[in-house]
Design a protein around this motif. Structure first.
Motif, PDB file in Angstrom:
ATOM      1  N   THR A 200      51.854  77.145  -6.807  1.00 59.11           N
ATOM      2  CA  THR A 200      52.090  78.392  -7.535  1.00 59.11           C
ATOM      3  C   THR A 200      52.530  79.524  -6.614  1.00 59.11           C
ATOM      4  O   THR A 200      52.596  80.676  -7.051  1.00 59.11           O
ATOM      5  N   TYR A 292      43.700  77.467 -16.081  1.00 63.20           N
ATOM      6  CA  TYR A 292      44.789  77.874 -16.969  1.00 63.20           C
ATOM      7  C   TYR A 292      44.703  79.356 -17.298  1.00 63.20           C
ATOM      8  O   TYR A 292      45.726  80.025 -17.454  1.00 63.20           O
ATOM      9  N   LEU A 295      46.342  81.064 -14.465  1.00 62.81           N
ATOM     10  CA  LEU A 295      47.799  81.025 -14.583  1.00 62.81           C
ATOM     11  C   LEU A 295      48.292  82.058 -15.591  1.00 62.81           C
ATOM     12  O   LEU A 295      49.271  82.767 -15.336  1.00 62.81           O
ATOM     13  N   ARG A 296      47.621  82.160 -16.734  1.00 62.54           N
ATOM     14  CA  ARG A 296      48.054  83.120 -17.746  1.00 62.54           C
ATOM     15  C   ARG A 296      47.990  84.548 -17.213  1.00 62.54           C
ATOM     16  O   ARG A 296      48.912  85.339 -17.423  1.00 62.54           O
ATOM     17  N   LEU A 299      50.367  84.925 -13.673  1.00 61.83           N
ATOM     18  CA  LEU A 299      51.802  84.741 -13.872  1.00 61.83           C
ATOM     19  C   LEU A 299      52.311  85.455 -15.116  1.00 61.83           C
ATOM     20  O   LEU A 299      53.496  85.365 -15.443  1.00 61.83           O
ATOM     21  N   TRP A 301      51.851  84.931 -18.319  1.00 62.70           N
ATOM     22  CA  TRP A 301      52.384  84.096 -19.387  1.00 62.70           C
ATOM     23  C   TRP A 301      52.090  84.734 -20.731  1.00 62.70           C
ATOM     24  O   TRP A 301      51.290  85.653 -20.858  1.00 62.70           O
ATOM     25  N   THR A 302      52.713  84.199 -21.783  1.00 60.68           N
ATOM     26  CA  THR A 302      52.634  84.798 -23.108  1.00 60.68           C
ATOM     27  C   THR A 302      51.197  85.001 -23.568  1.00 60.68           C
ATOM     28  O   THR A 302      50.861  86.009 -24.188  1.00 60.68           O
ATOM     29  N   SER A 304      48.696  85.979 -22.106  1.00 64.50           N
ATOM     30  CA  SER A 304      48.039  87.162 -21.567  1.00 64.50           C
ATOM     31  C   SER A 304      48.657  88.448 -22.083  1.00 64.50           C
ATOM     32  O   SER A 304      48.111  89.520 -21.886  1.00 64.50           O
TER      33      SER A 304
END
Length: 314
Positions: A200, A292, A295-296, A299, A301-302, A304
């Protein structure tokens, strides 16, 4: 866990990190704990002094900073099996660190550690060795008595083979072997050999895949290759990745460990990268820790950014 001998490394040049480190040291000393404290940064490496001056086994390393500070601790402490409590103070992304809110009540943290109310996450490390030609033994440097110490490099995120020059951008030509078999030759900015933890980081920035942090695998990712056919590849952790620098007559090719310069690579030398025989041990204080979720959040991601009710699960 015992708290008899503890390392505290704070981010060099960050006053908040140092203030928290001094507070932790005072509290631990009241618990009859011997504390070794110092700054960690690009020009500050306290770990050799810590390890050499410790008269008893080190129970814990408290690392106050960002991911870079945590990576430095992992490189120097994983071989001795020292657990690391990394806290994000003065850092940015904070993939490897506990949030400061979890650590704010430090006296409660010491109580939890003494009562073993925490989890330990073990992460795969990478090891690189520098070899002459097809030889399988490490070659000593000068009068150094231990070739292993001279040519053994550890990394938590990635090993990177790429050129560096002060006056121009250089395209490197690198040959990749996996378990003794030639896989490809790459022209471009270099090659990344990443662990699942490092997938990552630089790897994902170079369009490599994200690999679950608890797996044992390696990712080989070319950096800006000149051929569109040059693609990342995920390989088993038991593999040996050998990289040769071709046509480097100006001696620009370097080995970088977690973004830190490891060594120059001379013509006729190769770098072998494999899974190390040690693991980094990170203490987890958060309840319901989820990779996970990390990661949210990190990064963006949607999941969050957008919240809506999914009633189809009921």
């Amino acid at each position: 866990m015992q708290l008899k001998n503890v390392i505290i490394a704070h981010k060099a040049g960050d006053p908040t990190s140092r203030q928290v480190a001094e507070k932790c040291a005072r509290e631990l000393e009241k618990l009859n704990c011997h504390v070794l404290m110092g700054p960690s940064g690009a020009k500050d490496n306290p770990y050799p002094v810590f390890l050499a001056s410790a008269t008893h086994p080190i129970d814990l390393a408290i690392v106050l900073g960002g991911d870079g500070t945590a990576l430095a601790a992992a490189r120097h402490l994983s071989a001795d099996g020292i657990p690391i409590l990394a806290v994000n103070i003065g850092g940015h992304l904070g993939f490897l660190t506990e949030a400061f809110e979890t650590f704010r009540e430090t006296e409660a943290v010491w109580e939890r550690l003494l009562e073993d109310r925490y989890a330990i996450e073990r992460r795969m490390m990478l090891e690189a060795g520098l070899f002459e030609g097809n030889r399988t033994n490490l070659q000593p440097i000068g009068d150094r008595t231990s070739a292993l110490e001279a040519y053994r490099f550890l990394a938590l995120n990635e090993m990177c083979i790429k050129p560096a020059s002060a006056d121009r951008m250089i395209t490197s030509t690198l040959e990749l072997e996996i378990d003794g078999e030639v896989v490809d030759q790459y022209q471009g900015d270099g090659l990344i050999v990443a662990s699942p933890t490092g997938s990552t980081c630089y790897n994902v920035s170079a369009s490599g895949p994200i690999v679950y942090s608890g797996m044992e695998a390696m990712v080989v990712t070319p950096i800006c290759p000149l051929s569109l056919a040059s693609r990342p590849i995920v390989i088993p952790s038991g593999s040996v990745v050998s990289i040769w620098a071709l046509g480097d007559y100006e001696l620009n090719t370097k080995l970088w460990t977690d973004g830190v310069l490891g060594t120059a690579i001379w013509p006729g030398q190769r770098v072998d990268v494999r899974m190390a025989n040690c693991q980094a041990k990170f203490i987890i204080l958060r309840e319901n820790y989820s990779y996970y979720q990390t990661l949210r959040e990190k990064l963006l991601w949607t999941g969050s950014r957008i919240r809506y009710q999914n009633n189809h699960r009921n």
